[in-house]
Each structure stands twice: as C-alpha cells, then as structure tokens.
Scaffold this motif. Sequence first.
Motif, PDB file in Angstrom:
ATOM      1  N   UNK A 148      23.105   1.028   3.313  1.00 39.30           N
ATOM      2  CA  UNK A 148      23.004   1.487   1.768  1.00 39.30           C
ATOM      3  C   UNK A 148      21.684   2.135   1.505  1.00 39.30           C
ATOM      4  N   UNK A 149      21.829   3.228   1.262  1.00 43.05           N
ATOM      5  CA  UNK A 149      20.474   4.224   0.954  1.00 43.05           C
ATOM      6  C   UNK A 149      20.292   4.298  -0.518  1.00 43.05           C
ATOM      7  N   UNK A 150      19.073   3.875  -0.841  1.00 43.62           N
ATOM      8  CA  UNK A 150      18.531   3.868  -2.128  1.00 43.62           C
ATOM      9  C   UNK A 150      17.550   5.010  -2.467  1.00 43.62           C
ATOM     10  N   UNK A 151      17.993   5.823  -3.364  1.00 49.57           N
ATOM     11  CA  UNK A 151      17.172   7.122  -3.619  1.00 49.57           C
ATOM     12  C   UNK A 151      17.259   7.288  -5.182  1.00 49.57           C
ATOM     13  N   UNK A 152      16.411   7.005  -6.077  1.00 51.03           N
ATOM     14  CA  UNK A 152      16.550   6.947  -7.502  1.00 51.03           C
ATOM     15  C   UNK A 152      16.827   8.663  -7.944  1.00 51.03           C
ATOM     16  N   UNK A 153      16.177   9.364  -7.438  1.00 51.83           N
ATOM     17  CA  UNK A 153      16.152  10.945  -7.748  1.00 51.83           C
ATOM     18  C   UNK A 153      17.421  11.671  -6.682  1.00 51.83           C
ATOM     19  N   UNK A 154      17.715  10.793  -5.853  1.00 53.51           N
ATOM     20  CA  UNK A 154      18.798  11.457  -5.023  1.00 53.51           C
ATOM     21  C   UNK A 154      18.394  12.683  -4.081  1.00 53.51           C
ATOM     22  N   UNK A 155      17.040  12.514  -3.831  1.00 52.75           N
ATOM     23  CA  UNK A 155      16.436  13.669  -2.896  1.00 52.75           C
ATOM     24  C   UNK A 155      15.448  13.228  -1.824  1.00 52.75           C
ATOM     25  N   UNK A 156      15.462  12.051  -1.557  1.00 53.54           N
ATOM     26  CA  UNK A 156      14.509  11.590  -0.771  1.00 53.54           C
ATOM     27  C   UNK A 156      14.890  11.988   0.780  1.00 53.54           C
ATOM     28  N   UNK A 157      14.191  12.706   1.421  1.00 51.21           N
ATOM     29  CA  UNK A 157      14.569  13.178   2.803  1.00 51.21           C
ATOM     30  C   UNK A 157      14.860  12.068   3.756  1.00 51.21           C
ATOM     31  N   UNK A 158      13.922  11.077   3.638  1.00 44.96           N
ATOM     32  CA  UNK A 158      13.745   9.946   4.426  1.00 44.96           C
ATOM     33  C   UNK A 158      15.380   9.389   4.485  1.00 44.96           C
ATOM     34  N   UNK A 159      15.823   9.070   3.321  1.00 51.34           N
ATOM     35  CA  UNK A 159      17.063   8.286   2.771  1.00 51.34           C
ATOM     36  C   UNK A 159      18.092   9.257   3.260  1.00 51.34           C
ATOM     37  N   UNK A 189      23.448  16.993  -9.536  1.00 50.59           N
ATOM     38  CA  UNK A 189      21.989  17.338  -9.208  1.00 50.59           C
ATOM     39  C   UNK A 189      21.838  16.792  -7.941  1.00 50.59           C
ATOM     40  N   UNK A 190      22.432  15.916  -7.445  1.00 51.99           N
ATOM     41  CA  UNK A 190      22.227  15.524  -6.046  1.00 51.99           C
ATOM     42  C   UNK A 190      23.572  15.271  -5.411  1.00 51.99           C
ATOM     43  N   UNK A 191      24.166  15.959  -4.622  1.00 51.31           N
ATOM     44  CA  UNK A 191      25.410  15.587  -3.943  1.00 51.31           C
ATOM     45  C   UNK A 191      25.643  15.913  -2.422  1.00 51.31           C
ATOM     46  N   UNK A 192      25.805  14.698  -1.688  1.00 47.48           N
ATOM     47  CA  UNK A 192      25.942  14.822  -0.198  1.00 47.48           C
ATOM     48  C   UNK A 192      27.048  13.415   0.141  1.00 47.48           C
ATOM     49  N   UNK A 193      27.654  13.760   1.164  1.00 51.59           N
ATOM     50  CA  UNK A 193      28.817  12.797   1.518  1.00 51.59           C
ATOM     51  C   UNK A 193      28.429  11.617   2.106  1.00 51.59           C
ATOM     52  N   UNK A 194      28.880  10.479   1.332  1.00 54.93           N
ATOM     53  CA  UNK A 194      28.918   9.010   1.742  1.00 54.93           C
ATOM     54  C   UNK A 194      30.158   8.530   1.339  1.00 54.93           C
ATOM     55  N   UNK A 211       0.991  -1.206   0.063  1.00 58.33           N
ATOM     56  CA  UNK A 211       0.047  -0.119   0.008  1.00 58.33           C
ATOM     57  C   UNK A 211       0.805   1.205  -0.269  1.00 58.33           C
ATOM     58  N   UNK A 212       0.601   2.029  -1.049  1.00 60.77           N
ATOM     59  CA  UNK A 212       1.437   3.287  -1.023  1.00 60.77           C
ATOM     60  C   UNK A 212       1.407   4.305   0.011  1.00 60.77           C
ATOM     61  N   UNK A 213       2.541   4.684   0.507  1.00 59.58           N
ATOM     62  CA  UNK A 213       2.511   5.553   1.550  1.00 59.58           C
ATOM     63  C   UNK A 213       3.813   6.747   1.208  1.00 59.58           C
ATOM     64  N   UNK A 214       3.617   7.379   0.224  1.00 56.60           N
ATOM     65  CA  UNK A 214       4.345   8.177  -0.317  1.00 56.60           C
ATOM     66  C   UNK A 214       4.992   9.486   0.455  1.00 56.60           C
ATOM     67  N   UNK A 215       3.879   9.869   1.615  1.00 54.40           N
ATOM     68  CA  UNK A 215       4.197  10.887   2.046  1.00 54.40           C
ATOM     69  C   UNK A 215       5.275  10.598   3.233  1.00 54.40           C
ATOM     70  N   UNK A 216       5.435   9.379   3.476  1.00 48.18           N
ATOM     71  CA  UNK A 216       6.415   9.083   4.668  1.00 48.18           C
ATOM     72  C   UNK A 216       7.936   9.304   4.146  1.00 48.18           C
ATOM     73  N   UNK A 217       8.098   9.214   2.924  1.00 48.95           N
ATOM     74  CA  UNK A 217       9.538   9.598   2.390  1.00 48.95           C
ATOM     75  C   UNK A 217       9.897  11.282   2.709  1.00 48.95           C
ATOM     76  N   UNK A 218       8.951  12.053   3.003  1.00 47.36           N
ATOM     77  CA  UNK A 218       9.425  13.360   3.339  1.00 47.36           C
ATOM     78  C   UNK A 218       9.631  13.637   4.716  1.00 47.36           C
ATOM     79  N   UNK A 219       9.852  12.490   5.678  1.00 48.83           N
ATOM     80  CA  UNK A 219       9.831  12.574   7.093  1.00 48.83           C
ATOM     81  C   UNK A 219      11.349  12.187   7.452  1.00 48.83           C
ATOM     82  N   UNK A 220      12.153  13.252   7.914  1.00 47.30           N
ATOM     83  CA  UNK A 220      13.653  13.037   8.096  1.00 47.30           C
ATOM     84  C   UNK A 220      13.815  12.575   9.487  1.00 47.30           C
ATOM     85  N   UNK A 221      12.931  12.409  10.456  1.00 44.55           N
ATOM     86  CA  UNK A 221      13.304  11.606  11.760  1.00 44.55           C
ATOM     87  C   UNK A 221      12.947  10.282  12.020  1.00 44.55           C
ATOM     88  N   UNK A 222      11.825   9.847  11.103  1.00 50.26           N
ATOM     89  CA  UNK A 222      11.372   8.453  11.583  1.00 50.26           C
ATOM     90  C   UNK A 222      12.583   7.496  11.137  1.00 50.26           C
TER      91      UNK A 222
END
Length: 316
Positions: free
Chosen positions: A150-161, A185-190, A122-133
């Motif tokens: 391992x964080x998987x985010x196709x667009x590289x912008x998912x706050x949850x990941x 387009x999306x750069x952060x330290x890993x 069941x889709x819960x797309x809104x959950x991906x915006x949560x940075x605390x959970x």
Amino acid sequence: MNRFEDYAREINEIKDRGHLITEQQNDNSENIHLYNTDKLVDVFIEEDLKPQLAIKYSKKNLVKSIDMIYNRLNNKGRLFYIGAGTSGRLAVLDASECPPTFCTSPDLVQAIIAGGYESLVKSSEQAEDNTEISIKELKDRKFTSNDCLIGITAGGTTPYVISSLEYAKKLGALTILITSVTKDQSNFSTDIDIRLITGPEIIAGSTRLKAATAAKMALNIISSGVMIKLGKVYKNRMIDLSVTNNKLLDRSIRILCDLLNIDRDAAIKLLEESRGSVKVSILMRLSGMNYVNSIKELKENNDHLPNTLSKLGIRT
C-alpha cells in the motif's frame, strides 16, 4: 553551497504542483490569521467532516482491498505500507499496532518510511525524491509477488512511493494506492486506487491535516478488516491480544468474563490453563477440550477461532 542553491540549479526541471487539490487554497480559511479562536476551531470542525465523506465514497475500493489482502495473507503473503513524511509516519503507526492488538508477527505487517525510522521524529523531506532507496528497502525485506504493498502519497506525486509501487506491480504483487488527488492530477497503474478527496487543506499544502486523517481512517479499516477476516477478532473482542502488562491482563480477564459468562476467578484459571491465550481459553471452555487438543484444533483451522467453533458445531 546551501540546499536551496542545490535545488535552484535544477529549477527549470522542478514540476509545478500548484494544480493539485492538496496544494490549493481553501476558501473557508483564506483569512484564518484574522479569526478569533472560536471561529478558527469552527473551521477545523467543519473541514474535518470531509475525511469521513471521502472514506464513505471510497467504500467499494476499501472492501476490495480488504478481501484481496486477506487472500494474500491467508496464503503466506505479507502486507507492506510505504510513505514519506506524514504518510510514512501513518504507515509505521498502523503497522506497529498490529502485533500488540492482534498478536501478529512483526513480519506480517511492515512499514517503510522514507529516511528510515529516524524520520519519525526528525524531518527528512529530501528522502522522498529518491526513487531507488524505496525499491532497495523492498528487496532487503525479500518482497515477492505473494505480498501486498500500500503506497500512501497525499499529493500522488512522491517519487519514493511511486517507484516502489511500479516495482511491486512488475513483480506481480498486489498494489494499492492511497491518495487525496483525482486521477486527472496523478494517474499511474495499481491494482486498487483509493482516492480520498478531502479538498484543499485549511493551511494550504499541509497534508498532515485532512488528507492524513482520511488516510489513517482508511488504514484503520483495512488492517482491522483483514485481521477480523483472519480470525483475530470474535464478537468484537480482540481475542489474539498480547498479554504484556496489567492493563492487557485485565482486558483479557474481562473478555473471558463477558464472552463466557464466568466470574474473574474462573477467567484467571482459564488463562493459566491456556498459558495466557484468550483464544485458546474460549475454545477450551466452549468445547471441553484440554489445552493440547485445543491448540491442535486451532492449527488445523489456521488459528481461526470462529471457523474452528463452526467446524466443531459449537454455536454461541
């Protein structure tokens, strides 16, 4: 007030993601709604060659991932995947296949999906915006600096990941990013950056297609590669499989027949003596040791059959 009205109040704060490769339009499928079925399938076939190339170009970082994860797991660390939506479902799929394929503890390879396991169906797309959970999920699982994420985010912008990777990085854990966009387009330290550039999707923005295919291929390679290095595979056979049904019992028998050049009756007898362990059966047959001594020898070598055979001077 409906969900759109909730978001509309913050419309000026929403970032434009139209520049991301994964959100752009694919010229090959621009008029796909007009294509006949034959041409439609041709487009998919052509585009689905791109994930294979993306994997090929990422070889260096895939090799690095396998080696670094192996080192952690070989020293009592664990492997975690995290993702939202399709990325999270891929994470759960790969992690859940490790226990039956390699007889690993469910704790060794774990998956975290935004919205919990209900999100698998069941889709819960809104959950991906949560940075605390996502951080809470890691804390609840007692994630430490010994572990890998391992964080998987196709667009590289998912706050949850992203928030979970940042948290893991601060702890000193091994962090790996799998994404389908470029660094500009999306750069952060890993610690390791796996960029699977598959291009715009056939259906614009639908990253369950090429981006997901490439991510699943990467996870297949990483988890299988790590398990092979941990001694879970011998001569391309899964020697640590869990014999939990008739199919797997038959596979175990055939593995022993093939590797040891024995008949089915002898293989069944070996499995009975080894209490259903393919690995122990192989060691017993090749070394001549009984069950107790075989178990002892394997434990002294971290349950690694190839290393155990090598130590005993057994060549096959």
